[in-house]
Design a protein around this motif. Structure first.
Motif, PDB file in Angstrom:
ATOM      1  N   ASP A 174     -17.520 -35.040  79.836  1.00  0.00           N
ATOM      2  CA  ASP A 174     -17.268 -35.660  78.535  1.00  0.00           C
ATOM      3  C   ASP A 174     -17.114 -37.170  78.684  1.00  0.00           C
ATOM      4  O   ASP A 174     -16.324 -37.659  79.498  1.00  0.00           O
ATOM      5  N   GLY A 175     -17.882 -37.906  77.895  1.00  0.00           N
ATOM      6  CA  GLY A 175     -17.780 -39.363  77.908  1.00  0.00           C
ATOM      7  C   GLY A 175     -18.714 -40.043  78.875  1.00  0.00           C
ATOM      8  O   GLY A 175     -18.773 -41.283  78.899  1.00  0.00           O
ATOM      9  N   LYS A 176     -19.468 -39.284  79.686  1.00  0.00           N
ATOM     10  CA  LYS A 176     -20.389 -39.879  80.642  1.00  0.00           C
ATOM     11  C   LYS A 176     -21.816 -39.415  80.360  1.00  0.00           C
ATOM     12  O   LYS A 176     -22.037 -38.342  79.801  1.00  0.00           O
ATOM     13  N   GLU A 177     -22.775 -40.253  80.764  1.00  0.00           N
ATOM     14  CA  GLU A 177     -24.178 -39.876  80.615  1.00  0.00           C
ATOM     15  C   GLU A 177     -24.495 -38.667  81.496  1.00  0.00           C
ATOM     16  O   GLU A 177     -23.994 -38.567  82.627  1.00  0.00           O
TER      17      GLU A 177
ATOM     18  N   PRO B  18     -13.933 -26.246  78.955  1.00  0.00           N
ATOM     19  CA  PRO B  18     -13.131 -27.145  78.117  1.00  0.00           C
ATOM     20  C   PRO B  18     -11.931 -27.735  78.835  1.00  0.00           C
ATOM     21  O   PRO B  18     -11.494 -28.852  78.508  1.00  0.00           O
ATOM     22  N   GLU B  19     -11.389 -27.025  79.819  1.00  0.00           N
ATOM     23  CA  GLU B  19     -10.212 -27.535  80.530  1.00  0.00           C
ATOM     24  C   GLU B  19     -10.524 -28.779  81.365  1.00  0.00           C
ATOM     25  O   GLU B  19      -9.634 -29.591  81.630  1.00  0.00           O
ATOM     26  N   THR B  20     -11.772 -28.938  81.805  1.00  0.00           N
ATOM     27  CA  THR B  20     -12.142 -30.098  82.617  1.00  0.00           C
ATOM     28  C   THR B  20     -13.119 -31.024  81.911  1.00  0.00           C
ATOM     29  O   THR B  20     -13.370 -32.137  82.385  1.00  0.00           O
ATOM     30  N   GLY B  21     -13.715 -30.583  80.799  1.00  0.00           N
ATOM     31  CA  GLY B  21     -14.701 -31.403  80.110  1.00  0.00           C
ATOM     32  C   GLY B  21     -16.018 -31.511  80.847  1.00  0.00           C
ATOM     33  O   GLY B  21     -16.784 -32.453  80.623  1.00  0.00           O
TER      34      GLY B  21
ATOM     35  N   GLY C 235     -17.998 -30.316  73.379  1.00  0.00           N
ATOM     36  CA  GLY C 235     -17.114 -31.186  74.137  1.00  0.00           C
ATOM     37  C   GLY C 235     -16.206 -32.074  73.301  1.00  0.00           C
ATOM     38  O   GLY C 235     -16.156 -31.991  72.069  1.00  0.00           O
ATOM     39  N   LYS C 236     -15.511 -32.978  74.006  1.00  0.00           N
ATOM     40  CA  LYS C 236     -14.529 -33.874  73.378  1.00  0.00           C
ATOM     41  C   LYS C 236     -14.809 -35.340  73.690  1.00  0.00           C
ATOM     42  O   LYS C 236     -13.945 -36.184  73.546  1.00  0.00           O
ATOM     43  N   GLY C 237     -16.031 -35.660  74.125  1.00  0.00           N
ATOM     44  CA  GLY C 237     -16.384 -37.025  74.457  1.00  0.00           C
ATOM     45  C   GLY C 237     -16.764 -37.832  73.231  1.00  0.00           C
ATOM     46  O   GLY C 237     -16.494 -37.450  72.087  1.00  0.00           O
ATOM     47  N   PRO C 238     -17.442 -38.979  73.443  1.00  0.00           N
ATOM     48  CA  PRO C 238     -17.821 -39.854  72.325  1.00  0.00           C
ATOM     49  C   PRO C 238     -18.723 -39.197  71.295  1.00  0.00           C
ATOM     50  O   PRO C 238     -18.750 -39.619  70.133  1.00  0.00           O
ATOM     51  N   LEU C 239     -19.494 -38.163  71.700  1.00  0.00           N
ATOM     52  CA  LEU C 239     -20.376 -37.486  70.753  1.00  0.00           C
ATOM     53  C   LEU C 239     -19.628 -36.487  69.874  1.00  0.00           C
ATOM     54  O   LEU C 239     -20.183 -35.990  68.890  1.00  0.00           O
ATOM     55  N   HIS C 240     -18.376 -36.197  70.237  1.00  0.00           N
ATOM     56  CA  HIS C 240     -17.570 -35.262  69.450  1.00  0.00           C
ATOM     57  C   HIS C 240     -17.417 -35.778  68.023  1.00  0.00           C
ATOM     58  O   HIS C 240     -17.096 -36.937  67.794  1.00  0.00           O
TER      59      HIS C 240
ATOM     60  N   LEU D  22     -28.520 -37.404  66.958  1.00  0.00           N
ATOM     61  CA  LEU D  22     -28.197 -37.642  68.364  1.00  0.00           C
ATOM     62  C   LEU D  22     -29.279 -38.447  69.075  1.00  0.00           C
ATOM     63  O   LEU D  22     -29.134 -38.773  70.260  1.00  0.00           O
ATOM     64  N   GLY D  23     -30.375 -38.757  68.373  1.00  0.00           N
ATOM     65  CA  GLY D  23     -31.462 -39.494  69.000  1.00  0.00           C
ATOM     66  C   GLY D  23     -32.270 -38.673  69.980  1.00  0.00           C
ATOM     67  O   GLY D  23     -32.838 -39.206  70.933  1.00  0.00           O
ATOM     68  N   LEU D  24     -32.335 -37.360  69.758  1.00  0.00           N
ATOM     69  CA  LEU D  24     -33.087 -36.479  70.654  1.00  0.00           C
ATOM     70  C   LEU D  24     -34.548 -36.433  70.202  1.00  0.00           C
ATOM     71  O   LEU D  24     -34.848 -36.026  69.090  1.00  0.00           O
ATOM     72  N   SER D  25     -35.452 -36.839  71.075  1.00  0.00           N
ATOM     73  CA  SER D  25     -36.868 -36.919  70.706  1.00  0.00           C
ATOM     74  C   SER D  25     -37.692 -35.752  71.233  1.00  0.00           C
ATOM     75  O   SER D  25     -38.791 -35.494  70.741  1.00  0.00           O
ATOM     76  N   ALA D  26     -37.186 -35.038  72.244  1.00  0.00           N
ATOM     77  CA  ALA D  26     -37.949 -33.937  72.834  1.00  0.00           C
ATOM     78  C   ALA D  26     -37.579 -32.585  72.242  1.00  0.00           C
ATOM     79  O   ALA D  26     -38.397 -31.669  72.211  1.00  0.00           O
ATOM     80  N   ALA D  27     -36.342 -32.435  71.785  1.00  0.00           N
ATOM     81  CA  ALA D  27     -35.868 -31.151  71.274  1.00  0.00           C
ATOM     82  C   ALA D  27     -36.644 -30.748  70.028  1.00  0.00           C
ATOM     83  O   ALA D  27     -36.862 -31.560  69.128  1.00  0.00           O
ATOM     84  N   SER D  28     -37.056 -29.475  69.969  1.00  0.00           N
ATOM     85  CA  SER D  28     -37.826 -29.016  68.815  1.00  0.00           C
ATOM     86  C   SER D  28     -37.773 -27.502  68.696  1.00  0.00           C
ATOM     87  O   SER D  28     -37.788 -26.782  69.695  1.00  0.00           O
TER      88      SER D  28
END
Length: 575
Positions: free
Chosen positions: A76-79, A379-382, A295-300, A238-244
């Protein structure tokens, strides 16, 4: 970090490695294999995982005939960090890259759940409305139960009582494909007719057919294809260009090719039932999507409200009780936990496993012809992982890789992780047979049967599942009945000998003998199956087929079997 391994199974170690993020130096397999456990414990989790993947994945590819693998790890929070191994197509040898897309099969259900919960968060649909409220062109066939009790919530957690576990094998593309409506009505394959077969809300019954019904409901409500809804509501934000979810998305130039258990390229196949199993995506984008909804990162919060995410990540129904040993899912996401009927339970789109120490793993697996995939999150470790393969035997990669990933997560939070991660016995049989025929299959079976307990995910069902997979290959035109009988008689005989008290092993052996025209032997084996005690549902079904084939040649047994089935039904009805 991205490993690019251009080596095919049997062609050696990774050709080169790229150090991008966490400073891993490129290790040969010999160096990697010499890492001591104590040394591994002193490494940070990212480096330990990188070393582990560099060592294990090429080895597993060779063993299981898997041409290509893409693995994304995230915190969570990392690329996400993506590792690529092998090739997109065994014929062209084009390497797997970060852009390579895969079919991820039933992982689609997790994404469909997220889409539905977003629509629910927006107040556009109700989870507890009857699905028929949103349908105009299709109605479930009449049954003893009421369609009004089939709700969106029950479809998402597989308690709606609907038929059709999954879709096999799909239509070759490019080419003509049945419409969603035709599939729902069973016009082309009655086995795929979607209907009520159990009381809604009464218990868990996995149903891809329910997700097809849900897909049609959403398409009719919004007057738009399901693929466009998912793109507008999930992928673009989310800026996903490949997902379809487009049925032919895998034909895009970035798409990998599916392969059979021998590692040979197969035709591309697809379904109109995309909500149940049609998502095409690359590993990095799947990681981003999973982080956003689990997750609970920036995309949450970008796609779901807190309440919507809670519904996607919390158990909402009792799971399916298993009558035998550890399942692949348990061995993968809850290793070390005692088998139990409610160990893995459905959420509104995903599955959640409760481990022995009380921690959880949320995600989904996927299986289409020539594709196997998994996405899991703790979820306990993200921390999360996505594993995508372009092979029918890809489960041989998923099981040990996800299990080992969990061991690294456990060590990072100070939990004992000295358990062994098993390999997947069914996939090993499939790969050995594809590579070395009956002799290879028999050798692999013997090796697993004589191995230390826990070395393989292996029991009396493994050989039965293998023979079922042979029939599936026949349906694809890869084997004929003579092939099946030759291999099936050997492995099911060995299975019956190896598990003498198993009614399942004896029933399966009786059936293959009956199919081979060996009536006397089949009758004796059927009699032995009944002597093992009350038969579970699968064993009873196999034995029923055997006695039906044997007919008058085994009339006394057929009558006894019919009596036992009736007594079992009466007993069940009285509970």
């Amino acid at each position: 970090m991205n490993f690019s391994n251009a080596a095919m199974p049997g062609r050696g170690q990774p050709a080169f490695c790229r150090d991008v993020i966490i400073g891993l130096i490129c290790l040969s397999a010999v160096t990697a294999s010499s890492l001591a456990a104590k040394e591994a414990e002193q490494q940070d989790p990212d480096t330990e995982l990188a070393n582990l993947l560099a060592m294990r994945v090429p080895e597993l590819q060779r063993r299981y005939n898997v041409p290509g693998v893409a693995i994304a790890l995230w915190q969570d929070g990392k690329e996400p960090v993506v590792f690529n191994f092998g090739v997109t197509d065994a014929r062209t040898k084009a390497p797997i890259t970060d852009d390579t897309t895969f079919q991820v099969a039933s992982i689609s259900k997790l994404v469909t759940g997220a889409l539905v919960l977003q629509l629910r968060d927006a107040g556009e649909i109700s989870l507890d409305e009857p699905i028929g409220f949103y349908l105009h062109s299709f109605a479930l066939p009449p049954s003893q139960w009421t369609e009004r009790d089939v709700t969106i919530r029950r479809i998402l957690n597989h308690t709606a009582g609907l038929s059709v576990h999954g879709y096999f094998p799909g239509s070759v593309i490019p080419g003509e494909m049945p419409t969603l409506q035709q599939s729902l009505e069973g016009n082309l394959n009655d086995a795929e007719k979607v209907e009520l077969v159990a009381e809604p809300g009464r218990g868990y019954r996995y149903s891809g057919g329910g997700f097809s019904l849900l897909q049609l409901a959403l398409e009719e409500k919004y007057n738009a294809p399901f693929a466009r809804l998912a793109e507008d509501r999930l992928f673009k934000p989310l800026g996903l260009s490949a997902a379809s979810f487009e049925a032919d998305a895998i034909l895009d130039g970035a798409g990998a090719q599916p392969h059979d258990s021998a590692g040979k390229a197969m035709p591309q196949r697809a379904f109109a039932n995309v909500a149940a199993g049609g998502l095409v995506i690359n590993a990095g984008e799947l990681a981003m999507l999973a982080e956003a909804v689990l997750g609970k990162g920036p995309l949450h919060g970008k796609l779901l409200t807190n309440e919507g995410q809670f519904l996607l990540t919390s158990p909402s129904a009792i799971g399916e009780a298993t009558s035998r040993g550890v399942t692949m899912e348990q061995a993968m996401v809850a290793p070390g936990s005692a088998p139990g009927p409610y160990l893995i339970r459905p959420t509104l789109g995903a599955m959640i496993a409760t481990r022995g120490d009380g921690s959880h793993v949320i995600g989904h697996t996927g299986s289409n012809v020539g594709w196997k995939a998994a996405v899991e999150y703790v979820p306990e470790t993200g921390a999360g992982i996505a594993v995508l393969t372009n092979s029918e035997t890809g489960n041989g990669i998923l099981l040990p890789v996800v299990c080992e990933w969990l061991k690294v997560q456990d060590r990072a939070r100070g939990v004992s992780a000295d358990r062994h991660c098993p390999e997947f016995g069914l996939a090993l049989l499939e790969a050995a047979y594809a590579r070395d025929g009956v002799d290879g299959m028999q050798s692999a079976y013997s090796k697993m049967h004589n191995a230390s307990p826990g070395a393989y995910l292996f029991d009396d069902w493994t050989a039965v599942g293998f023979v079922i997979s042979l029939f599936a290959q026949r349906d694809l035109g890869l084997l004929d009945m003579a092939d099946i009988l030759a291999a099936g008689q050997v492995v099911l005989r060995d299975n019956a000998v190896g598990f003498p008290q198993s009614g399942l092993a004896a029933s399966a052996n009786s059936l293959i003998l009956a199919l081979a025209g060996k009536g006397d032997e089949a009758c004796r084996e059927a009699s032995r199956a009944m002597s093992t005690g009350p038969l579970e549902e699968q064993a009873s079904g196999l034995l029923g087929q055997a006695t039906s084939i044997l007919g008058a040649n085994c009339s006394a047994l057929e009558k006894a079997f019919a009596t036992e089935k009736a007594e079992t039904a009466d007993s069940a009805g009285g509970k």
